[in-house]
Structure formats: C-alpha cells, structure tokens
Design an enzyme around this catalytic site. Structure first.
Site, PDB file in Angstrom:
ATOM      1  N   CYS A   1     -44.982  35.152 -28.530  1.00 23.42           N
ATOM      2  CA  CYS A   1     -45.836  35.359 -29.780  1.00 23.42           C
ATOM      3  C   CYS A   1     -46.915  36.742 -29.305  1.00 23.42           C
ATOM      4  O   CYS A   1     -47.092  37.481 -30.164  1.00 23.42           O
ATOM      5  CB  CYS A   1     -46.823  34.388 -29.924  1.00 23.42           C
ATOM      6  SG  CYS A   1     -47.748  33.584 -28.464  1.00 23.42           S
TER       7      CYS A   1
ATOM      8  N   HIS B   1     -51.930  30.767 -28.108  1.00 21.19           N
ATOM      9  CA  HIS B   1     -51.048  31.186 -29.210  1.00 21.19           C
ATOM     10  C   HIS B   1     -51.433  32.384 -29.706  1.00 21.19           C
ATOM     11  O   HIS B   1     -52.614  32.821 -29.927  1.00 21.19           O
ATOM     12  CB  HIS B   1     -50.555  30.199 -30.106  1.00 21.19           C
ATOM     13  CG  HIS B   1     -49.562  30.558 -31.142  1.00 21.19           C
ATOM     14  ND1 HIS B   1     -48.153  31.002 -30.681  1.00 21.19           N
ATOM     15  CD2 HIS B   1     -49.454  30.896 -32.564  1.00 21.19           C
ATOM     16  CE1 HIS B   1     -47.658  31.504 -31.940  1.00 21.19           C
ATOM     17  NE2 HIS B   1     -48.281  31.085 -32.897  1.00 21.19           N
TER      18      HIS B   1
END
Length: 351
Positions: A32, A298
């Site tokens: 990510c 994330h």
C-alpha cells in the site's frame, strides 16, 4: 474494484473528461505504501506527462530498455492506465514491485514500509537513471558540463533552501544553498501547516558547544541560524514527521497530532530575494497513514481529479466530498484519529 465502475461513473460531474482513467492498484503483500505514492504521482500531471513523453521517445531512441529500471517500470504502469480502453479498472504493478525489491534491499520482504522513504527512493532513482541516460546519449557534451543538467524530475519537484547564519559578534551573514525534492516538517499538537513551515524556518541560536566558526572573526562565535525557501518548486511535497523514536520504549511512536492543512497555500518562509515569494499552491493529493504505528499500519491516498476528490485504497476507489479532507487532519487527542495526513502534494498556481 471495490466501488464498481458504473457506480463510480455515476458519481462523476458532467464536466469530467472522457479521456481520464481511474484505476485501483492491486496489493502484493503490504504494498500500500507503493500504491498510494504511485497514485499521487500519476495524478501529478506534470510528472505523468513527463513519464509518458519519455516512454514515447524511447520507441525510436537509443535509450536502453533496462528490465531493472524503476523508470521503465513506472512508465509501463502509467502507459497501461492512460491508454486503457476502460475508464475504470484495477491494475497490478507486479513488475514494478519486483524491480523495487530486486534493486533495494530495504523494500524486500512483505513487511510494512514507509511511503515517504519509498517516494524519496523512487524520485532519486529516476533522477539517477536519467543522468545515466544523458551520459549514454551524449557522453562528450555531459563530460564538458561542470555539473549534470537538471532532469525533468528536478524541474518538477526541486526547490532551493538557503541556510542563513548570522554571526552575533560581527553581524556577518553566511548563506549556503541546497536543493530539496520535499520538505520534512516537525509537527505539534493542534497545529497547522502554516505554523509547521514557520517553525521550520525559525531562528536557532548556536552557542556553547554548537558555536559557529566565523571566517571574518576567525574564531567560534555565537550565531543565529535559519532555513528559508529561496526558490519554490512547481510541485511542493510536504512530509509530516509523524513517527518519532521514543527511547524509553525503544521504538518509533506515531504522532496522530491534528495538523490542519489548507487547499490553497502560500509559503510564509521564503527569502527576501525569492523570485516567486508570492507564489500560491493548490492541494491535489494527500498520502494518508492509517493505524497507530509505523510497522503495522496502512496507506491510502486522497486525490483531487478535475475538481472531484477520490479516495484510493489499493484496488478500491470511490468519490468523496471535499469535507473528507477534514477526517485526515489527525486528532486533537493523543491516541485518537488513526487517519492522519502524511505526505501533502501542492501544485504551484501559474498566472
């Protein structure tokens, strides 16, 4: 794509260009950090156009098509998206990840990585590859140049800082310039980008063991030091230093401090001699860190595309209201607000 193409298309304004493509990016195991930065760079139009122009020029040039080149991998990703017949979809930048892991040991494995470190590596690596390319295409002309000519990466992202030191004994001012591709800013609780930039250029007193050697006085002297922007870049990337090493626990701690950032920004820390001291910048992308720590979080990205904001979360893309930006300022309370703006991308407004 998490939000279907038909649903996403219905949410677009009627003025949205038919030739624009919006693709999510597949995650290949904690990638990510790469996806969020790639999306921001793809929708950084000067960078996208430069990459695509370079790729098209390679067709009939002597430029090597190096399979281990980060620039080639980025160009292939951008070409696949921009030339796709579909308006919406998902692309897997698998080759780019493979090249990244092969070329840089720090990004090997499947652990969580830092988006800012990846952005720095990518821009500097592409710059290095362009310099190598220039030497291959015109080795003699480059050898005669006292310094390497600026690449298009530098023309887009590079600005100039001036380190100014004033001797408090003789008042002599010493200036030293250095280039930057992004600015890393210390953050405080309940602050703003404006105050972060002001603190970045705050006056520091050099004394005791940190005294400055003044060449005019020929001795160590107390001095005032400050850093100011001498030349603003076309794309201003601001990195908020949200990860701080805490010695008592022996690890990095995330600072979820609320830091307000405006859609329109005017730098307040330019030098008096700056040619574009009144330059304004418009926000177009925010890389957001989600989570409470550096090693188990994330990354997502908010991007403004033709007056519409979108939320990119790997292969999921959805349109959001302008007010969604407020949710990534951080938290006014310690430990709250896991959605925190991490890298801000501003484009200079030209007359």
């Amino acid at each position: 794509m998490g939000t279907t193409g038909s649903k996403l298309e219905k949410s677009l304004p009627s003025s949205f260009p038919d030739n624009e493509r919006i693709f999510g990016l597949e995650n290949f195991g904690n990638t990510c950090y790469c996806n969020s930065v790639l999306q921001a760079l793809y929708f950084c139009l000067p960078f996208r156009e430069a990459v695509l122009d370079w790729a098209r020029a390679c067709v009939n040039s002597k430029v090597r098509n190096d399979e281990d080149s980060m620039l080639v991998s980025v160009a292939e990703t951008f070409l696949h998206i921009s030339s796709n017949k579909k308006k919406f979809g998902v692309y897997g930048p698998k080759k780019l990840i493979q090249v990244l892991r092969k070329n840089n040991e720090a990004f090997r494995g499947y652990q969580h990585q830092d988006a800012h470190e990846f952005m720095n590596y990518l821009l500097n690596q592409i710059t290095e590859e362009l310099h190598m390319e220039a030497k291959e295409l015109a080795p003699h002309s480059v050898d005669r140049t006292p310094e390497m000519p600026k690449t298009w990466v530098q023309n887009i992202f590079e600005g100039t800082l001036t380190n100014e030191t004033r001797c408090l004994n003789c008042e002599t001012v010493t200036n030293r310039d250095e280039a930057f591709l992004d600015l890393s800013l210390e953050i405080e609780e309940n602050s703003s980008i404006t105050s972060c930039l002001r603190n970045f250029s705050g006056i520091e007193t050099l004394n005791k063991q940190d005294k400055f050697y003044c060449e005019k006085c020929c001795s160590l002297q107390e001095a005032h030091k400050s850093i100011r922007v001498k030349r603003t870049p076309n794309i201003l990337a601001l990195h908020l230093k949200r990860f701080k090493y805490v010695e008592s626990v022996g690890r990095l701690k995330k600072l979820s401090h609320r830091v307000v950032f405006p859609v329109e920004l005017k730098l307040n820390n330019t030098t008096d001699a700056a040619a574009d001291e009144d330059a304004f910048f418009n926000l177009f992308a925010v890389v957001v860190h989600v989570g409470s720590g550096m090693n188990h979080g994330h990354y997502v990205c908010l991007i403004k595309i033709h007056e519409q904001w979108f939320h990119f979360d790997d292969d999921t893309v959805e349109g959001v209201d302008d007010s969604h930006l407020h949710s990534v300022f951080g938290s006014a309370q310690e430990g709250g607000g896991n959605y925190s703006g991490y890298i801000l991308f501003y484009q200079k407004v030209t007359a």
